[in-house]
Enzyme design. Structure first.
Site, PDB file in Angstrom:
ATOM      1  CD  GLU A 261      62.588 -41.253 -62.417  1.00 41.44           C
ATOM      2  OE1 GLU A 261      62.735 -40.761 -61.301  1.00 41.44           O
ATOM      3  OE2 GLU A 261      63.338 -42.118 -62.883  1.00 41.44           O
TER       4      GLU A 261
ATOM      5  CB  CYS B 273      70.332 -47.219 -69.508  1.00 42.84           C
ATOM      6  SG  CYS B 273      70.960 -46.305 -70.857  1.00 42.84           S
TER       7      CYS B 273
ATOM      8  CB  CYS C 156      58.514 -52.515 -67.941  1.00 45.73           C
ATOM      9  SG  CYS C 156      58.793 -53.442 -69.463  1.00 45.73           S
TER      10      CYS C 156
ATOM     11  CB  CYS D 117      65.095 -57.134 -68.565  1.00 42.25           C
ATOM     12  SG  CYS D 117      64.143 -57.187 -70.102  1.00 42.25           S
TER      13      CYS D 117
ATOM     14  CB  CYS E 266      65.797 -53.569 -66.501  1.00 43.42           C
ATOM     15  SG  CYS E 266      64.817 -52.080 -66.703  1.00 43.42           S
TER      16      CYS E 266
ATOM     17  CB  CYS F 248      65.813 -40.793 -72.411  1.00 41.89           C
ATOM     18  SG  CYS F 248      65.431 -42.498 -72.034  1.00 41.89           S
TER      19      CYS F 248
HETATM   20  N1  SAH Z   1      61.877 -51.603 -72.899  1.00 41.72           N
HETATM   21  C1  SAH Z   1      62.685 -51.143 -73.946  1.00 41.72           C
HETATM   22  C2  SAH Z   1      63.104 -49.705 -73.808  1.00 41.72           C
HETATM   23  C3  SAH Z   1      63.489 -49.218 -72.433  1.00 41.72           C
HETATM   24  S1  SAH Z   1      64.978 -49.838 -71.738  1.00 41.72           S
HETATM   25  C4  SAH Z   1      63.896 -52.040 -74.109  1.00 41.72           C
HETATM   26  O1  SAH Z   1      64.135 -52.878 -73.252  1.00 41.72           O
HETATM   27  O2  SAH Z   1      64.563 -51.909 -75.128  1.00 41.72           O
HETATM   28  C5  SAH Z   1      66.261 -48.908 -72.576  1.00 41.72           C
HETATM   29  C6  SAH Z   1      67.619 -49.603 -72.603  1.00 41.72           C
HETATM   30  O3  SAH Z   1      68.243 -49.581 -71.308  1.00 41.72           O
HETATM   31  C7  SAH Z   1      67.504 -51.068 -72.985  1.00 41.72           C
HETATM   32  O4  SAH Z   1      68.483 -51.438 -73.913  1.00 41.72           O
HETATM   33  C8  SAH Z   1      67.727 -51.744 -71.667  1.00 41.72           C
HETATM   34  O5  SAH Z   1      68.112 -53.059 -71.851  1.00 41.72           O
HETATM   35  C9  SAH Z   1      68.777 -50.869 -71.032  1.00 41.72           C
HETATM   36  N2  SAH Z   1      68.921 -51.079 -69.582  1.00 41.72           N
HETATM   37  C10 SAH Z   1      67.996 -51.486 -68.712  1.00 41.72           C
HETATM   38  N3  SAH Z   1      68.516 -51.575 -67.459  1.00 41.72           N
HETATM   39  C11 SAH Z   1      69.808 -51.209 -67.552  1.00 41.72           C
HETATM   40  C12 SAH Z   1      70.860 -51.055 -66.590  1.00 41.72           C
HETATM   41  N4  SAH Z   1      70.663 -51.279 -65.313  1.00 41.72           N
HETATM   42  N5  SAH Z   1      72.061 -50.638 -67.039  1.00 41.72           N
HETATM   43  C13 SAH Z   1      72.257 -50.353 -68.336  1.00 41.72           C
HETATM   44  N6  SAH Z   1      71.291 -50.457 -69.280  1.00 41.72           N
HETATM   45  C14 SAH Z   1      70.078 -50.888 -68.898  1.00 41.72           C
HETATM   46 FE1  SF4 Z   2      61.106 -53.497 -69.596  1.00 43.13          FE
HETATM   47 FE2  SF4 Z   2      63.473 -52.852 -68.557  1.00 43.13          FE
HETATM   48 FE3  SF4 Z   2      63.212 -55.071 -70.005  1.00 43.13          FE
HETATM   49 FE4  SF4 Z   2      63.083 -52.687 -71.243  1.00 43.13          FE
HETATM   50  S1  SF4 Z   2      64.856 -53.541 -70.185  1.00 43.13           S
HETATM   51  S2  SF4 Z   2      61.704 -54.460 -71.540  1.00 43.13           S
HETATM   52  S3  SF4 Z   2      62.069 -51.475 -69.610  1.00 43.13           S
HETATM   53  S4  SF4 Z   2      62.206 -54.655 -68.021  1.00 43.13           S
END
Ligand code: SAH
Ligand code: SF4
Length: 396
Positions: free
Chosen positions: A116, A373, A136, A140, A143, A129
């Site tokens: 996406e 995000c 991934c 996390c 996420c 974006c």
């Molecule tokens: N993997 C990279 C880039 C993609 S995630 C990273 O983790 O930085 C982009 C941003 O969205 C990151 O700061 C991540 O922590 C945040 N993010 C992920 N899941 C989220 C959620 N459910 N609500 C708000 N931000 C989120």
């Molecule tokens: Fe991967 Fe989501 Fe963690 Fe970014 S925030 S490193 S996309 S699992």
């Protein structure tokens, strides 16, 4: 009402096996020209011509390349294509955010994965974006993307392709803008790019680097590296290299102020704890007050949102030219977390502001189309399943 656009121009529906010229360096383009018999001494000049048509003009066919001989255009067309990813769906949110679900060309196993890409218009800028991986490998816990098991790196073509496709759809190529009676005040729609879609960009270092070279090339897509931000969850050994070799702005997904909390939220922290991560930031090549590092901090109710957290955060950032981006948590089905209350977020921001850190709260955009995000990908599969069910029902 959010709208779903599903009838799209023919050219995005591809079953074309010709190699694409998108994503190649100028040298690689010249080599490709050699393959179809262009004499060596002409290759550089021809590669520059192709570069201009592909990345400055945004053409999608060789036929449009009016300063290239008819004979060469025919040969190019026989051997190559100028591809874009296939659009599966295009959605537009109430707030103007647009999200594309894209299907990639088959990989070596013949599988066609989906990613996406999201466009977020604001008054004085527009941010695209983009994704760097399918899924991934990191997990996390807050996420949505991290719950997907299927992962592969995107190629440079697929990373640049997202930007090119968005320019097509938004009508953001120079000729489109020249013909636009009300062009955006910022000169073009997509002014900024963030590598904050699916995936960890520093686990796909080489392709991200190649793609950002192309995106920032002044004779092509022309996005300054100061308007490109690479977001990482903290792959410490690659951070210095990213500054030296990729040279974009840096964002760090911090989210926790003690190793205990961060280990739970960003499990990569067990390998590269906070102190090491912040050392890498202090030494990030080119970091200065004019080029600050953005620290992203997702606001999770009763997990990381106390005033003690805010104060610890200020202490941790001491000596680093930093901005903090507070992100209200975007929920997804099955998550164990909730977003902090608005007053809590404001109180947290206030501690940061008093300490001199600009700390805008990121307004959630495109939540109605699951484009915010951390909401990417899996929800679209659900939507598609629903759509499929609706289509089947209408056939019955
Ligand atoms: N993997 C990279 C880039 C993609 S995630 C990273 O983790 O930085 C982009 C941003 O969205 C990151 O700061 C991540 O922590 C945040 N993010 C992920 N899941 C989220 C959620 N459910 N609500 C708000 N931000 C989120
Ligand atoms: Fe991967 Fe989501 Fe963690 Fe970014 S925030 S490193 S996309 S699992």
């Amino acid at each position: 009402m959010a709208t779903l656009i599903s009838s799209l121009p023919e050219r995005y529906i591809q079953n074309d096996t010709r190699p694409s010229l998108v994503g190649l360096s100028r040298e690689a383009l010249a080599d490709m020209l050699g393959r179809i018999g262009v004499p060596e001494k002409q290759r550089r000049m021809r590669a520059n011509q192709l570069w201009h048509w592909i990345y400055h003009k945004g053409v999608t066919s060789f036929a449009a390349m009016s300063n290239v001989s008819k004979d060469l255009r025919a040969k190019l067309d026989e051997a190559f294509q100028i591809a874009r990813p296939e659009i599966v769906t295009e959605q537009q949110s109430n707030d103007g955010t647009r999200k594309w679900l894209l299907r990639l060309a088959p990989d070596e196993r013949g599988q066609r994965h989906e990613i996406e890409c999201v466009y977020i218009p604001e008054e004085d800028r527009g941010t695209l974006c983009i994704s760097s991986q399918v899924g991934c490998t990191l997990t996390c816990t807050f996420c949505h993307t991290g719950t997907q098991t299927l992962v592969r790196n995107l190629t440079a073509e697929e990373i640049v392709g997202q930007l090119m496709l968005a320019r097509d759809r938004i009508k953001d190529w120079p000729d489109d803008l020249a013909a636009n009676p009300q062009p955006p005040s910022s000169g073009r729609y997509i002014t900024n790019v963030v590598l904050m879609g699916m995936g960890e960009p520093l686990y796909n270092f080489d392709h991200v680097k190649e793609a950002m070279e192309i995106a920032s090339d002044g004779e092509g897509l022309s996005l300054s590296k100061r308007r490109i931000t690479l977001s990482t969850s903290g792959v410490v050994p690659e951070i210095g290299r990213a500054g030296d070799e990729i040279g974009t702005m840096l964002a760090i997904s911090l989210h926790g102020t003690t190793d205990e909390i961060r280990n739970k939220l960003v499990p990569l922290n067990k390998k590269y704890p906070i102190a090491e991560l912040l050392d890498a930031c202090r030494n990030y090549p080119g970091v200065s007050n004019a080029r600050r590092i953005t620290f992203e901090y997702v606001m999770l109710k009763d997990v990381n949102d106390s005033l003690a957290d805010a104060k610890r955060l200020v202490k941790l950032l001491e000596g680093i030219p930093a901005k903090v981006n507070l992100i209200p948590f975007n929920p997804w089905p099955g998550t164990q977390y909730e977003c902090s209350d608005w007053e809590t977020i404001e109180a947290f921001a206030e501690v940061l502001n008093r300490a001199g850190y600009a700390s805008p709260v990121r307004t959630p955009r495109g939540r109605d189309i699951m484009a915010a995000c951390g909401q990417l990908k899996s929800e679209s599969q659900r939507l598609r399943a629903k759509e499929r069910a609706a289509a089947q029902a209408s056939l019955a």
